[in-house]
Design a protein around this motif. Structure first.
Motif, PDB file in Angstrom:
ATOM      1  N   LEU A 112      39.334-113.426  67.519  1.00  0.00           N
ATOM      2  CA  LEU A 112      37.888-113.558  67.298  1.00  0.00           C
ATOM      3  C   LEU A 112      37.160-112.383  67.927  1.00  0.00           C
ATOM      4  N   ARG A 113      37.610-112.010  69.120  1.00  0.00           N
ATOM      5  CA  ARG A 113      36.989-110.873  69.794  1.00  0.00           C
ATOM      6  C   ARG A 113      37.183-109.595  69.002  1.00  0.00           C
ATOM      7  N   ILE A 114      38.353-109.464  68.410  1.00  0.00           N
ATOM      8  CA  ILE A 114      38.599-108.247  67.624  1.00  0.00           C
ATOM      9  C   ILE A 114      37.636-108.182  66.450  1.00  0.00           C
ATOM     10  N   ILE A 115      37.401-109.330  65.805  1.00  0.00           N
ATOM     11  CA  ILE A 115      36.440-109.335  64.691  1.00  0.00           C
ATOM     12  C   ILE A 115      35.084-108.852  65.196  1.00  0.00           C
ATOM     13  N   ILE A 116      34.652-109.407  66.318  1.00  0.00           N
ATOM     14  CA  ILE A 116      33.331-109.038  66.840  1.00  0.00           C
ATOM     15  C   ILE A 116      33.292-107.555  67.200  1.00  0.00           C
ATOM     16  N   MET A 117      34.355-107.089  67.852  1.00  0.00           N
ATOM     17  CA  MET A 117      34.349-105.691  68.306  1.00  0.00           C
ATOM     18  C   MET A 117      34.375-104.725  67.130  1.00  0.00           C
ATOM     19  N   GLU A 118      35.141-105.081  66.089  1.00  0.00           N
ATOM     20  CA  GLU A 118      35.208-104.161  64.946  1.00  0.00           C
ATOM     21  C   GLU A 118      33.899-104.165  64.160  1.00  0.00           C
ATOM     22  N   ARG A 149      24.064-103.183  58.138  1.00  0.00           N
ATOM     23  CA  ARG A 149      24.010-103.289  59.589  1.00  0.00           C
ATOM     24  C   ARG A 149      23.177-104.511  59.960  1.00  0.00           C
ATOM     25  N   GLU A 150      22.093-104.692  59.251  1.00  0.00           N
ATOM     26  CA  GLU A 150      21.246-105.859  59.471  1.00  0.00           C
ATOM     27  C   GLU A 150      22.068-107.146  59.308  1.00  0.00           C
ATOM     28  N   ARG A 151      22.933-107.150  58.307  1.00  0.00           N
ATOM     29  CA  ARG A 151      23.730-108.350  58.078  1.00  0.00           C
ATOM     30  C   ARG A 151      24.786-108.540  59.162  1.00  0.00           C
ATOM     31  N   ILE A 152      25.273-107.438  59.744  1.00  0.00           N
ATOM     32  CA  ILE A 152      26.166-107.585  60.901  1.00  0.00           C
ATOM     33  C   ILE A 152      25.392-108.259  62.035  1.00  0.00           C
ATOM     34  N   TYR A 153      24.135-107.838  62.220  1.00  0.00           N
ATOM     35  CA  TYR A 153      23.322-108.441  63.274  1.00  0.00           C
ATOM     36  C   TYR A 153      23.106-109.923  63.017  1.00  0.00           C
ATOM     37  N   GLU A 154      23.017-110.284  61.732  1.00  0.00           N
ATOM     38  CA  GLU A 154      22.880-111.710  61.431  1.00  0.00           C
ATOM     39  C   GLU A 154      24.145-112.474  61.810  1.00  0.00           C
ATOM     40  N   ILE A 155      25.289-111.808  61.653  1.00  0.00           N
ATOM     41  CA  ILE A 155      26.533-112.472  62.065  1.00  0.00           C
ATOM     42  C   ILE A 155      26.542-112.656  63.579  1.00  0.00           C
ATOM     43  N   TYR A 156      26.142-111.620  64.316  1.00  0.00           N
ATOM     44  CA  TYR A 156      26.031-111.771  65.782  1.00  0.00           C
ATOM     45  C   TYR A 156      25.135-112.953  66.112  1.00  0.00           C
ATOM     46  N   GLU A 157      24.046-113.023  65.366  1.00  0.00           N
ATOM     47  CA  GLU A 157      23.055-114.064  65.626  1.00  0.00           C
ATOM     48  C   GLU A 157      23.681-115.445  65.487  1.00  0.00           C
ATOM     49  N   LYS A 181      29.010-121.394  59.109  1.00  0.00           N
ATOM     50  CA  LYS A 181      28.064-120.421  58.576  1.00  0.00           C
ATOM     51  C   LYS A 181      28.468-118.990  58.967  1.00  0.00           C
ATOM     52  N   THR A 182      28.996-118.850  60.186  1.00  0.00           N
ATOM     53  CA  THR A 182      29.471-117.526  60.607  1.00  0.00           C
ATOM     54  C   THR A 182      30.561-117.036  59.666  1.00  0.00           C
ATOM     55  N   TRP A 183      31.519-117.926  59.411  1.00  0.00           N
ATOM     56  CA  TRP A 183      32.626-117.524  58.539  1.00  0.00           C
ATOM     57  C   TRP A 183      32.111-117.159  57.156  1.00  0.00           C
ATOM     58  N   GLU A 184      31.139-117.970  56.694  1.00  0.00           N
ATOM     59  CA  GLU A 184      30.597-117.719  55.362  1.00  0.00           C
ATOM     60  C   GLU A 184      29.922-116.347  55.315  1.00  0.00           C
ATOM     61  N   LYS A 185      29.100-116.083  56.338  1.00  0.00           N
ATOM     62  CA  LYS A 185      28.399-114.800  56.372  1.00  0.00           C
ATOM     63  C   LYS A 185      29.374-113.638  56.469  1.00  0.00           C
ATOM     64  N   LEU A 186      30.433-113.854  57.246  1.00  0.00           N
ATOM     65  CA  LEU A 186      31.434-112.797  57.416  1.00  0.00           C
ATOM     66  C   LEU A 186      32.140-112.524  56.086  1.00  0.00           C
ATOM     67  N   VAL A 283      37.309-102.366  58.749  1.00  0.00           N
ATOM     68  CA  VAL A 283      37.282-103.425  57.734  1.00  0.00           C
ATOM     69  C   VAL A 283      38.687-103.993  57.559  1.00  0.00           C
ATOM     70  N   LYS A 284      39.670-103.098  57.550  1.00  0.00           N
ATOM     71  CA  LYS A 284      41.062-103.531  57.424  1.00  0.00           C
ATOM     72  C   LYS A 284      41.453-104.442  58.588  1.00  0.00           C
ATOM     73  N   ILE A 285      41.070-104.040  59.805  1.00  0.00           N
ATOM     74  CA  ILE A 285      41.428-104.835  60.983  1.00  0.00           C
ATOM     75  C   ILE A 285      40.779-106.218  60.909  1.00  0.00           C
ATOM     76  N   ILE A 286      39.503-106.261  60.490  1.00  0.00           N
ATOM     77  CA  ILE A 286      38.820-107.551  60.422  1.00  0.00           C
ATOM     78  C   ILE A 286      39.546-108.471  59.443  1.00  0.00           C
ATOM     79  N   LYS A 287      39.949-107.922  58.290  1.00  0.00           N
ATOM     80  CA  LYS A 287      40.646-108.753  57.301  1.00  0.00           C
ATOM     81  C   LYS A 287      41.959-109.277  57.873  1.00  0.00           C
ATOM     82  N   GLN A 288      42.682-108.402  58.572  1.00  0.00           N
ATOM     83  CA  GLN A 288      43.945-108.860  59.175  1.00  0.00           C
ATOM     84  C   GLN A 288      43.694-109.946  60.201  1.00  0.00           C
ATOM     85  N   ALA A 289      42.625-109.763  60.986  1.00  0.00           N
ATOM     86  CA  ALA A 289      42.327-110.742  62.038  1.00  0.00           C
ATOM     87  C   ALA A 289      42.006-112.090  61.420  1.00  0.00           C
ATOM     88  N   ILE A 290      41.266-112.100  60.310  1.00  0.00           N
ATOM     89  CA  ILE A 290      40.927-113.371  59.663  1.00  0.00           C
ATOM     90  C   ILE A 290      42.201-114.077  59.210  1.00  0.00           C
TER      91      ILE A 290
END
Lengths: 408, 165
Positions: A112-118, A149-157, A181-186, A283-290
């Motif tokens: 989960l942290r890797i998703i956030i960091m990437e 970028r705005e949508r990344i901020y929405e995911i943080y939110e 909702k986080t997963w959906e937004k991601l 993007v590749k790392i996030i997909k692998q992490a999911i």
């Protein structure tokens, strides 16, 4: 006629006038510096002869502040260093503390942290690269990619409730699990970002005007970059494949398959391209992490170490044990080991290090931040000497100097 | 195990060449740390740079220990080819902390040393431009020293037993 001239006046004027330089203040609040720092440029016409950077305009004494704050209150300080990728700073600090406490972090939390960091890395690189475009006159990409970028901020939110200064996660895990909702937004973001990014890349990457403008602009050789302790994309653009995620893997980065892009001549174009490629890798790392997270039990989002990890609020109100641990944590009743820890993460700009000395008290005895910006920015005068003023501007934006990190 | 073997090797190399300089060797959290006498620190770093290829200066900072009346300076080097890190520490007297500059070996040390001077008052001899970097030039104190508390100590509305150090 000629005899009538008073030649004695002429002889007073030297044959060649002494060279006069003009001095130009670039900053402290110049829109093109994207931050508060000053450069006094010694100019010969349009050519820069020398530059004297002055920094410290937003110095907030973080290292001193940290000496008086309990460990869990230092996370918000780290937000305000590289504020374009605060989550990486937060995670770096949590991991430093976890190293000190020798906490074992569950795999799911690490992913989960890797998703956030990437995500943070992508948002950091979006800012840097679109602003290079902006500074050479290509505004379209800037406005276009900022939506994502705005949508990344929405995911943080969704994850933590905040957008810019995130204070994301806690020592020992995350404050709450990812919601549906986080997963959906991601998922939606992962679907929409690559095509848009592809478009942005096609606007600039092989654009003749952009290439002519950036290639060979503000270059630095690998030797000089290493001598100046560059790190991150700026070092990799010069051709050195040093990436903390690979060299000293943390948070299970060693399980992921990604490449470390490198440039060849360390100029503005290479720095731009390294960041472009890194975004694809992220993007590749996030997909692998999911994919990896799907195999882990879905309720785990924190380490099982109640003496160090703050319990969830609903448990604090309803459960005696949790209340006790909440109280002990907040009032500093837990024993913190004595020790000296250095932990580094690959921040948006390079090796972000935390050097912590704990004397067993509830606050650090000494905390030193290795801020990549502060270290590589001192090479700036060398990189722009003998070049045009407009080159200096895009060199600075391609180095991604963030005032918050520079001044700490 | 391999890691420890090389670390032992580098320690023995330092001991061989600068036997009288090494005070102690420790490895807190698997990070090799060598405490050295201040005298030949630059020679040792130069030696590590040239002979052992520790050619990347990760960071450099000061630490104040008022009870020992010392200010420590910590240098952290990285050998990128083998991914080995080493931390070198020296202790300087509080009243007159002076050490030669490292800028001749690593240009990156320039601002790091200025920062250390700014916050701890460590004088780096031979530094090309040793002036304050983050604080204002008019400042007369070195704020990260422990004798300068963060908050006004005459405050009565706050109980320090409960809040922080």
């Amino acid at each position: 006629m000629a005899e009538n001239y008073n030649t004695s006046v002429l002889s007073d004027i030297p044959a060649q006038e002494e060279k006069q330089y003009s001095y130009l203040n670039l900053g402290p609040t110049h829109p093109a510096t994207h931050g508060i720092f000053q450069n006094v440029l010694k100019m010969d016409g349009e050519i820069i002869m020398d530059a004297t950077p002055t920094i410290g305009y937003i110095h907030r004494a973080f290292e001193k502040l940290a000496e008086r704050r309990p460990f869990y209150q230092i996370t918000p300080i780290t937000d305000r260093m590289n504020y374009c990728s605060s989550p990486i700073n937060n995670m770096g600090w949590h991991m430093t503390m976890e190293k000190l406490l020798k906490l074992e972090i569950p795999k799911r939390v690490q992913y989960l942290r890797i998703i956030i960091m990437e995500l943070a890395r992508i948002s950091d690189h979006i800012i840097c690269n679109t602003i290079i475009g902006q500074d050479v006159g290509a505004t379209t990409g800037f406005l276009y990619l900022f939506q994502y970028r705005e949508r990344i901020y929405e995911i943080y939110e969704e994850i933590c409730g905040a957008r810019l200064t995130t204070n994301i996660g806690r020592i020992g895990g995350l404050e709450r699990n990812f919601s549906d909702k986080t997963w959906e937004k991601l998922e939606n973001w992962l679907k929409d970002f690559p095509p848009a990014f592809e478009e942005f890349s096609s606007l600039l990457e092989r654009n003749r005007i952009f290439m002519d403008r950036t290639i060979n602009c503000g270059p630095i050789s690998a030797e000089r970059a290493l001598a100046y302790s560059f790190s991150g994309p700026n070092l990799r653009a010069a051709g050195v494949d040093y990436d903390v995620r690979v060299m000293n893997p943390y948070s299970s980065y060693e399980e992921f398959d990604f490449i470390v892009p490198v440039g060849t001549q360390g100029d503005t174009y290479d720095r731009f391209m390294v960041r472009q490629q890194e975004m694809w890798e992220s993007v590749k790392i996030i997909k692998q992490a999911i994919e990896k997270i799907k195999k882990e039990p879905s309720h785990i989002y924190r380490a099982d170490a109640p003496e160090y990890v703050l319990p969830p609020k609903e448990e604090v109100y309803n459960n005696m044990e949790a209340l006790i641990y909440q109280f002990k944590n907040i009032m500093g009743e837990t024993d913190i080991p004595k020790g000296e820890v250095y932990h580094c993460v690959e921040g948006g700009n390079g090796e972000l290090g935390f050097y912590l000395i704990s004397d067993g008290g509830r606050t650090p005895y000494r905390l030193h931040f290795r801020r990549p910006c502060f270290i590589f920015y001192q090479a700036y005068p060398e990189m722009i000497k003998g070049r045009m003023l407009s080159d200096a501007i895009i060199t600075m934006s391609s180095m991604n100097v963030i005032a918050g990190e520079l001044d700490s | 195990m391999e890691q420890t073997a090389t670390e032992d090797r580098i320690v023995s190399v330092i001991r061989e060449n600068f036997s009288s300089e090494v005070i102690s060797v420790e490895s807190p959290y698997d990070f090799l740390t060598v405490n050295l006498k201040a005298g030949k620190i630059i020679d040792i770093i130069k030696f590590l740079y040239e002979k052992e290829k520790y050619q990347y200066l990760t960071t450099l900072c000061g630490i104040h220990y008022p009870e020992n009346k010392t200010i420590q300076v910590m240098y952290q080097l990285h050998k990128l080819t083998e991914n080995k890190r080493i931390r070198l520490k020296i202790a300087l007297p509080e009243e007159k902390p002076t050490v030669p500059t490292l800028t001749n070996v690593f240009p990156a040390a320039n601002w790091m040393e200025r920062e250390t001077y700014d916050f701890f008052g460590v004088i780096f001899e031979g530094h090309p431009n040793l002036i304050r970097i983050l604080n204002v030039e008019e400042m007369t104190i070195f704020p990260l020293r422990k004798e300068y508390p963060l908050e006004d100590q005459t405050r009565e509305d706050k109980n320090n037993d409960m809040f922080g150090r």
